[in-house]
Design a protein around this motif. Structure first.
Motif, short mmCIF file in Angstrom:
data_model
loop_
_atom_site.label_atom_id
_atom_site.label_comp_id
_atom_site.label_asym_id
_atom_site.label_seq_id
_atom_site.Cartn_x
_atom_site.Cartn_y
_atom_site.Cartn_z
N SER A 102 -18.43 -29.58 -33.67
CA SER A 102 -19.88 -29.70 -33.86
C SER A 102 -20.30 -31.06 -33.32
N SER A 103 -20.09 -31.26 -32.04
CA SER A 103 -20.29 -32.56 -31.42
C SER A 103 -20.66 -32.36 -29.95
N GLU A 104 -21.11 -33.43 -29.32
CA GLU A 104 -21.46 -33.37 -27.91
C GLU A 104 -20.41 -34.15 -27.12
N PRO A 105 -19.53 -33.47 -26.39
CA PRO A 105 -18.41 -34.14 -25.74
C PRO A 105 -18.80 -35.11 -24.63
N THR A 106 -19.96 -34.90 -24.01
CA THR A 106 -20.33 -35.80 -22.91
C THR A 106 -20.71 -37.19 -23.41
N ILE A 107 -20.79 -37.37 -24.74
CA ILE A 107 -21.00 -38.71 -25.29
C ILE A 107 -19.75 -39.55 -25.12
N HIS A 108 -18.58 -38.91 -25.09
CA HIS A 108 -17.31 -39.64 -25.00
C HIS A 108 -17.20 -40.31 -23.63
N PRO A 109 -17.04 -41.63 -23.58
CA PRO A 109 -17.00 -42.33 -22.29
C PRO A 109 -15.77 -41.98 -21.45
N GLY A 110 -14.72 -41.50 -22.09
CA GLY A 110 -13.50 -41.19 -21.35
C GLY A 110 -13.29 -39.72 -21.10
N LEU A 111 -14.35 -38.92 -21.18
CA LEU A 111 -14.22 -37.47 -21.03
C LEU A 111 -13.55 -37.05 -19.72
N PRO A 112 -13.94 -37.60 -18.57
CA PRO A 112 -13.27 -37.17 -17.33
C PRO A 112 -11.76 -37.41 -17.36
N GLU A 113 -11.34 -38.56 -17.88
CA GLU A 113 -9.90 -38.86 -17.95
C GLU A 113 -9.19 -37.89 -18.90
N LEU A 114 -9.84 -37.55 -20.01
CA LEU A 114 -9.23 -36.61 -20.95
C LEU A 114 -9.10 -35.22 -20.32
N MET A 115 -10.10 -34.79 -19.58
CA MET A 115 -10.03 -33.49 -18.93
C MET A 115 -8.97 -33.48 -17.83
N ALA A 116 -8.85 -34.59 -17.12
CA ALA A 116 -7.82 -34.68 -16.08
C ALA A 116 -6.43 -34.59 -16.71
N TYR A 117 -6.26 -35.20 -17.88
CA TYR A 117 -4.96 -35.13 -18.55
C TYR A 117 -4.69 -33.71 -19.03
N ALA A 118 -5.72 -33.03 -19.52
CA ALA A 118 -5.55 -31.66 -19.99
C ALA A 118 -5.15 -30.71 -18.87
N ARG A 119 -5.44 -31.10 -17.63
CA ARG A 119 -5.13 -30.24 -16.50
C ARG A 119 -3.62 -30.05 -16.31
N LYS A 120 -2.80 -30.90 -16.97
CA LYS A 120 -1.35 -30.72 -16.89
C LYS A 120 -0.92 -29.42 -17.57
N VAL A 121 -1.78 -28.85 -18.44
CA VAL A 121 -1.51 -27.52 -18.97
C VAL A 121 -2.00 -26.55 -17.90
N GLU A 122 -1.13 -26.27 -16.96
CA GLU A 122 -1.53 -25.68 -15.69
C GLU A 122 -2.22 -24.33 -15.82
N ASN A 123 -1.79 -23.51 -16.77
CA ASN A 123 -2.34 -22.16 -16.88
C ASN A 123 -3.48 -22.05 -17.88
N ALA A 124 -3.87 -23.17 -18.48
CA ALA A 124 -4.98 -23.15 -19.43
C ALA A 124 -6.31 -23.17 -18.68
N ARG A 125 -7.35 -22.75 -19.38
CA ARG A 125 -8.70 -22.80 -18.83
C ARG A 125 -9.47 -23.86 -19.59
N LEU A 126 -9.95 -24.88 -18.89
CA LEU A 126 -10.67 -25.98 -19.51
C LEU A 126 -12.15 -25.64 -19.56
N VAL A 127 -12.66 -25.49 -20.78
CA VAL A 127 -14.04 -25.04 -20.98
C VAL A 127 -14.81 -26.14 -21.70
N LEU A 128 -15.91 -26.57 -21.10
CA LEU A 128 -16.73 -27.63 -21.68
C LEU A 128 -18.02 -27.05 -22.22
N TYR A 129 -18.22 -27.15 -23.55
CA TYR A 129 -19.47 -26.75 -24.18
C TYR A 129 -20.35 -27.99 -24.29
N THR A 130 -21.59 -27.90 -23.85
CA THR A 130 -22.47 -29.06 -23.86
C THR A 130 -23.93 -28.64 -23.98
N ASN A 131 -24.75 -29.52 -24.54
CA ASN A 131 -26.19 -29.26 -24.57
C ASN A 131 -26.84 -29.66 -23.24
#
Length: 280
Positions: A102-131
Motif C-alpha cells: 500500500s505504497s507508491e514505489p516511484t517515491i523510492h530513489p533507488g527504484l531503477p537499481e532495485l529493478m535492475a537487480y531483480a532482473r537476475k531472476v531471469e524468468n520472473a516478470r517485473l510488474v510495477l504498480y503506480t499511480n
C-alpha cells in the motif's frame, strides 16, 4: 498487454449483472489458481511477490489503507531486498515481482537499481504498480531499461498529471503493450481488512480466498505477512532476515493457513474483517 491480462479483464467482468456473486467469486478463485499454476509451472508456488521497498505514498485515497493507517516512511534494507531476489533466482522463480504494497514505489530513489537487480531472476516478470504521479518519459525509459516488464498505472484523480498524459500520448506501439492504464471505474478493490473502507458494490470479496496462495508479501522490515491485505503485519509467518523465503512458505503453519482460506475458513482477525464486514 499480454494475453493473460486481457483474459483477466474478461473474467473480472464475466456476467457482472447476470451471474450471482457467489458463483462469480468461485469462478474467480478457480481462474486465479489456474493462473498461478500456468505462470509458475508448479502446483505449490506463489504467483506474485510483493516487496514493500518503501512504506510511504504521496496520496491518501479514501479506498486505500493509507487513508486510515498511514505508515511512517521506511525503506526496506537493500541487503534484505537482495537476499530475497537471490533466493528467488536460486529457485528459478517464474512468477511476478512487484516492489510495492500500500505504497507508491516511484517515491523510492533507488527504484531503477532495485529493478535492475531483480532482473537476475531471469524468468520472473517485473510488474510495477503506480499511480503515475511521478512518472514521465525519462523515468519510464529508465525503468524500462532497468528491466520492468509491465507498468500498471491507475489514475486516482479526475485527470492525469501533465507529464503522465504526455507519456501516454507518446508511447510507441511496443511500449503500449507494456502498459495497463486504468481508472478506478475499471478496478475491483478489496477492503484490505478495514470494515467500511470500500462500499459493498465496489468490492471483490475473496471467498474462497486465492490471495494467500497467489501472493507472498514481504513487509519493509522483512516480515512475511499472511497476505497483501495484512499491510500492518498483524499475523506473520517469519522474517526473511533470518530464514529462507521458501522455508517460510513451506512452514506447516503457513501451509495450514493457505489450506484454510482455500476452503473458505477464515479464522484470523484480518481475514474476518476482509470477508465478513459487508453484505454478501
Amino acid at each position: 498487454m499480454r494475453f493473460i491480462e486481457a483474459a483477466e479483464r474478461q473474467v473480472r467482468n464475466l456476467g457482472r449483472d447476470i451471474v450471482p456473486p457467489p458463483i462469480k467469486r468461485q469462478l474467480w478463485f478457480y481462474y486465479m489458481e489456474g493462473k498461478r499454476m500456468v505462470e509458475t509451472r508448479t502446483l505449490d508456488m506463489f504467483g506474485q511477490v510483493h516487496l514493500e521497498i518503501n512504506t510511504d505514498c504521496n496520496r491518501a485515497c479514501s479506498y486505500c489503507s493509507v487513508s486510515v493507517f498511514p505508515k511512517a516512511q521506511k525503506f526496506m534494507d537493500t541487503a534484505v531486498y537482495k537476499k530475497v531476489i537471490d533466493e528467488l533466482a536460486d529457485t528459478n522463480y517464474r512468477g511476478r515481482i512487484s516492489p510495492n504494497l500500500s505504497s507508491e514505489p516511484t517515491i523510492h530513489p533507488g527504484l531503477p537499481e532495485l529493478m535492475a537487480y531483480a532482473r537476475k531472476v531471469e524468468n520472473a516478470r517485473l510488474v510495477l504498480y503506480t499511480n503515475g504521479d511521478f512518472l514521465n518519459r525519462r523515468r519510464f525509459n529508465v525503468l524500462k531499461e532497468s528491466g520492468v516488464d509491465e507498468f500498471i498505472i491507475t489514475q486516482h484523480g479526475q485527470n492525469a498529471p501533465g507529464p503522465l498524459k504526455e507519456l501516454m500520448d507518446g508511447l510507441t506501439d511496443d511500449e503500449r503493450k507494456m502498459v495497463t492504464y486504468q481508472t478506478l471505474a475499471g478496478v475491483h478493490l478489496f477492503n484490505r481488512g478495514i470494515p467500511g473502507l470500500i462500499s459493498p458494490e465496489r468490492r471483490t470479496v475473496p471467498n474462497p480466498c486465492f490471495v494467500a496462495d497467489y501472493e507472498l508479501t514481504v513487509l519493509a522490515d522483512g516480515d512475511v505477512a499472511q497476505c497483501g491485505n495484512d499491510f500492518r503485519g498483524e499475523h506473520v509467518f517469519g522474517n526473511v532476515k533470518d530464514r529462507l523465503i521458501m522455508d517460510i512458505w513451506n512452514d506447516s503453519d503457513y501451509e495450514a493457513f493457505r489450506s484454510e482460506v482455500r476452503r473458505g475458513q477464515f479464522e484470523h482477525d484480518v481475514c474476518q474483517r476482509c470477508v465478513f464486514d459487508a453484505s454478501q
